[in-house]
Scaffold this active site. Structure first.
Site, PDB file in Angstrom:
ATOM      1  N   ASP A  14     -16.388  -8.141  24.499  1.00  0.00           N
ATOM      2  CA  ASP A  14     -15.667  -8.509  25.725  1.00  0.00           C
ATOM      3  C   ASP A  14     -15.046  -9.874  25.442  1.00  0.00           C
ATOM      4  OD1 ASP A  14     -18.195  -9.766  25.654  1.00  0.00           O
ATOM      5  OD2 ASP A  14     -18.284  -9.969  27.832  1.00  0.00           O
ATOM      6  N   HIS A  30     -24.421 -17.838  21.233  1.00  0.00           N
ATOM      7  CA  HIS A  30     -24.763 -16.498  21.706  1.00  0.00           C
ATOM      8  C   HIS A  30     -24.216 -15.419  20.771  1.00  0.00           C
ATOM      9  CE1 HIS A  30     -26.560 -18.090  25.283  1.00  0.00           C
ATOM     10  NE2 HIS A  30     -25.418 -18.561  25.770  1.00  0.00           N
TER      11      HIS A  30
END
Length: 309
Positions: free
Chosen positions: A9, A240
């Site tokens: 994403d 992340h």
């Protein structure tokens, strides 16, 4: 060399993960499937194609996936918090140059389904909601016996979430899909907040990338600057999505323990990843959960990203 598909994403930390996968000699990037999350699925595809052009990887095909969660009846609208962290369109305060390429005419689901049926020697890395994978497993239940590997960035097993006390953002956006994937019995590795919040990207990294003077270096450096300002608001921030790609190249950086996992889909802890006590004794469908990371080695790898620029 690892044959890899990324499911992104594409916001800022996804962009760094994509750069590693596209440029590292240890990875053969077969394609990128796009999902919603930090941005809409269409914005994710735009950003992915733009970045692949900057990376001189126009050979990597890009596919558009679902634009909503498994149970939603309307397209996903990014949350204001995500827009703040990644910028209005997922690229901070800069406008990425539009690629002359377009997404492939077939869907992400069709591409992944075909690839999974043909090959069992690939790795799929997801850095957003797992809706694309869950859709395949629901429609093609025989693929629950697939022998390839899945690595997902998401969840928080031993630490608190980043959406609320319980849930991490990628899982929270589609708990039903995450539950479907985690209970599938596939070979899965979890890279959650348990490890991604223990390592850092630094302002000095952004400065080093920009000093390279290349369009890619200036872009990634500017993206990281924006991310630094809008996450912890300091000269360091969490690692992340890049951690999920790095674990494919260097699993030795991480400490894993096996657990059967599931996801809460109701109540106050909706989106929480938990140990499935119903399968704990049988040890069926155990997932490799990263619970510790060698911060020095992972940050050293990230500091060396300038070699790609």
């Amino acid at each position: 060399m690892v044959d890899l598909v990324l499911d992104l994403d594409t916001g800022i930390d996804d962009a760094i993960a994509l750069s590693i996968a596209a440029k590292d000699k240890g990875i053969n990037l077969l394609g990128v499937t796009c999902t919603y999350g930090n941005v809409t699925v269409e914005e994710s595809a735009y950003n992915t194609l733009s970045l692949l052009s900057l990376l001189h990887r126009e050979d990597v095909p890009v596919y558009i996936g679902r634009n909503r969660s498994l149970l939603s009846s309307s397209p996903y609208t990014p949350r204001e918090a995500g827009r703040k962290i990644h910028g209005k369109y997922g690229s901070g305060d800069i406008k990425l140059k539009e690629s002359p390429r377009k997404p492939e005419p077939i869907s992400a689901k069709a591409f992944l389904t075909s690839l999974m049926k043909e090959r069992e020697d690939i790795t799929i890395v997801t850095t957003g909601p797992m809706t694309n994978l869950a859709s395949i497993l629901i429609d093609e239940p025989s693929l629950s016996k697939w022998k390839g590997k899945i690595v997902f960035m998401g969840g928080a097993l031993t630490v608190r979430g980043n959406v609320n006390h319980f849930a991490e953002a990628n899982i929270y956006k589609d708990p039903e899909s995450a539950k479907t994937v985690l209970e599938s019995g596939l070979d899965i590795t979890m890279i959650g907040l348990d490890v991604t919040e223990r390592t850092r990207l630094y302002r000095k990294d952004a400065e080093k990338w920009k000093e390279k003077g290349s369009e890619l270096g200036l872009t990634l450096g500017s993206l990281l600057d924006y991310y630094l300002d809008n996450t912890l608001g300091m000269d360091e921030t969490y690692v992340h999505d890049p951690s999920a790609v790095i674990t494919v190249l260097h699993p030795e950086y991480f400490t894993f323990l096996p657990f059967p996992l599931t996801v809460e889909t109701e109540g106050i802890d909706r989106g929480r990843v938990i140990i499935d006590d119903k399968r704990l004794l049988s040890r069926k469908g155990e997932i490799k959960v990263a619970l510790d990371v060698n911060r020095r080695l992972l940050e050293g790898f990230l500091a060396d990203i300038e070699k790609y620029l």
